[in-house]
Design an enzyme around this catalytic site. Structure first.
Site, PDB file in Angstrom:
ATOM      1  N   THR A   1       0.841  -1.198   0.000  1.00  0.00           N
ATOM      2  CA  THR A   1       0.000   0.000   0.000  1.00  0.00           C
ATOM      3  C   THR A   1       0.875   1.248   0.000  1.00  0.00           C
ATOM      4  O   THR A   1       1.915   1.272   0.659  1.00  0.00           O
ATOM      5  CB  THR A   1      -0.889   0.028   1.259  1.00  0.00           C
ATOM      6  OG1 THR A   1      -1.507  -1.244   1.423  1.00  0.00           O
ATOM      7  CG2 THR A   1      -1.956   1.114   1.151  1.00  0.00           C
ATOM      8  N   VAL A  30     -10.778  -7.854  -1.477  1.00  0.00           N
ATOM      9  CA  VAL A  30     -10.605  -6.410  -1.395  1.00  0.00           C
ATOM     10  C   VAL A  30     -10.177  -6.044   0.017  1.00  0.00           C
ATOM     11  O   VAL A  30     -10.820  -6.439   0.990  1.00  0.00           O
ATOM     12  CB  VAL A  30     -11.914  -5.670  -1.743  1.00  0.00           C
ATOM     13  CG1 VAL A  30     -11.745  -4.170  -1.556  1.00  0.00           C
ATOM     14  CG2 VAL A  30     -12.328  -5.981  -3.173  1.00  0.00           C
ATOM     15  N   GLY A  31      -9.090  -5.321   0.104  1.00  0.00           N
ATOM     16  CA  GLY A  31      -8.603  -4.881   1.404  1.00  0.00           C
ATOM     17  C   GLY A  31      -9.166  -3.526   1.771  1.00  0.00           C
ATOM     18  O   GLY A  31     -10.267  -3.160   1.337  1.00  0.00           O
ATOM     19  N   THR A  52      -2.063   1.921   6.142  1.00  0.00           N
ATOM     20  CA  THR A  52      -1.445   0.757   5.506  1.00  0.00           C
ATOM     21  C   THR A  52      -1.317  -0.334   6.557  1.00  0.00           C
ATOM     22  O   THR A  52      -0.988  -0.054   7.712  1.00  0.00           O
ATOM     23  CB  THR A  52      -0.066   1.087   4.915  1.00  0.00           C
ATOM     24  OG1 THR A  52       0.540  -0.129   4.448  1.00  0.00           O
ATOM     25  CG2 THR A  52       0.858   1.745   5.940  1.00  0.00           C
ATOM     26  N   GLY A  53      -1.611  -1.551   6.160  1.00  0.00           N
ATOM     27  CA  GLY A  53      -1.500  -2.628   7.136  1.00  0.00           C
ATOM     28  C   GLY A  53      -2.358  -3.809   6.756  1.00  0.00           C
ATOM     29  O   GLY A  53      -2.723  -3.977   5.590  1.00  0.00           O
ATOM     30  N   GLY A  55      -5.356  -5.279   6.088  1.00  0.00           N
ATOM     31  CA  GLY A  55      -6.559  -4.568   5.709  1.00  0.00           C
ATOM     32  C   GLY A  55      -7.829  -5.005   6.398  1.00  0.00           C
ATOM     33  O   GLY A  55      -8.669  -4.171   6.764  1.00  0.00           O
TER      34      GLY A  55
END
Lengths: 134, 169
Positions: A1, A30-31, A52-53, A55
């Site tokens: 990301t 899908v994140g 970011t991470g 998700g």
């Protein structure tokens, strides 16, 4: 990301986040990247967030909107609000980080992973960092 | 209060000094600086925060060091599926795309959804079709391929186990 947040000369805030995910993720998974309120949120007078991470955890916590709401409704600083939201992510078992700019232009990098590629630039210059202890 | 400011991230995860060569560290630092400068150039000249975040993200989508756009991770189906979102704090207008496969820069597609449709999110083939109709740069899915990500996919599929390093934010 990857992502960015900004405040311009007129005090307007904006945020953007793109792609992400894990190698060999299931097709169609899908994140948080495209989800407004999970990875991305911006509201003038409050703050702008990009996350970011892991998700799924950021979706369940609604990290970006949670941060902005805690700033807006509880009067927390962007650091306090970010630490609370990421604490909820950690409680669920996730990790990652956020970048935040407040309405006054203050900024925060908050993450509970080992590191985060990150940087900030303003009229005083640019700075980058990678590791947790940078 | 600063006159303007831009903050970026290029992903979080297991990023340690032990796992990073000096050459890789220098490459990431240079890529972050490029993204910062792209956004700063907008803000320095009086541009909007919205234009700045898009400008900063595009170089990272075009850089295979990051998990976004060119060089993004592959799905188990050996394809690239890309997502993006953008939000303007002025009126809380927002746009997003999920699962696109042919848009070169997904952040541009997200902004097009925000500014040129009455909707907030498009997904899959519909999102690709919308982006194409808006005149955005379209590429074959193979454009996003890199040997590094192919090797990572093959390793995960072979071992049937992801390591922390396979999560990229």
């Amino acid at each position: 990301t990857v992502g960015a947040v900004a405040i311009d000369k007129d005090g307007n805030l904006a945020a953007a986040t793109t792609t992400g995910g894990m190698t060999a993720k299931a097709a169609g998974r899908v994140g948080d990247s495209p989800l407004i309120g999970a990875a991305t949120y911006a509201e003038n007078g409050v703050c702008a967030v990009s996350a970011t991470g892991h998700g799924e955890y950021f979706i369940r916590v609604g990290v970006a909107k949670t941060i902005c709401d805690r700033v807006k409704l509880a009067g927390e600083t962007i650091e306090q609000a970010s630490e609370t939201a990421l604490g909820e992510v950690a409680e669920l078992g996730g990790d990652g980080g956020v970048i935040v700019i407040g309405a006054d232009g203050t900024f925060a990098f908050v993450f509970n992973s080992e590191g985060m590629y990150r940087g900030v630039v303003d009229p005083s210059g640019a700075r980058t960092a990678i590791y947790g202890d940078d | 209060m600063p006159e303007w400011r831009l903050v970026i991230h290029g992903g979080a995860g297991v990023i340690t000094r032990d796992g990073m060569s000096p050459e890789m560290e220098a490459a990431y630092t240079a890529a972050l600086e490029t993204a910062l400068e792209a956004g700063a150039d907008v803000l320095r000249s009086g541009g909007s925060a919205l234009d700045a975040v898009e400008a900063a993200v595009i170089p990272m989508e075009d850089d295979p060091l990051f998990n976004a756009g060119y060089g993004a991770v592959m799905t188990a189906s050996q394809e690239h599926e890309l997502d993006a979102s953008i939000m303007d704090g002025r009126e809380r207008n927002a746009g997003a795309v999920a699962g696109v496969k042919r848009v070169r820069n997904p952040v541009k597609a997200a902004r097009a959804v925000m500014e040129r449709s009455e909707h907030v999110m498009f997904s899959g083939d519909g999102a690709d079709t919308f982006a194409e109709g808006q005149g955005l740069d379209m590429v074959d899915n193979s454009y996003f391929y890199t040997e590094r990500r192919q090797n990572a996919l093959e390793r995960v599929l072979k071992n049937r186990q992801r390591t922390a390093e396979d999560r990229h934010g």
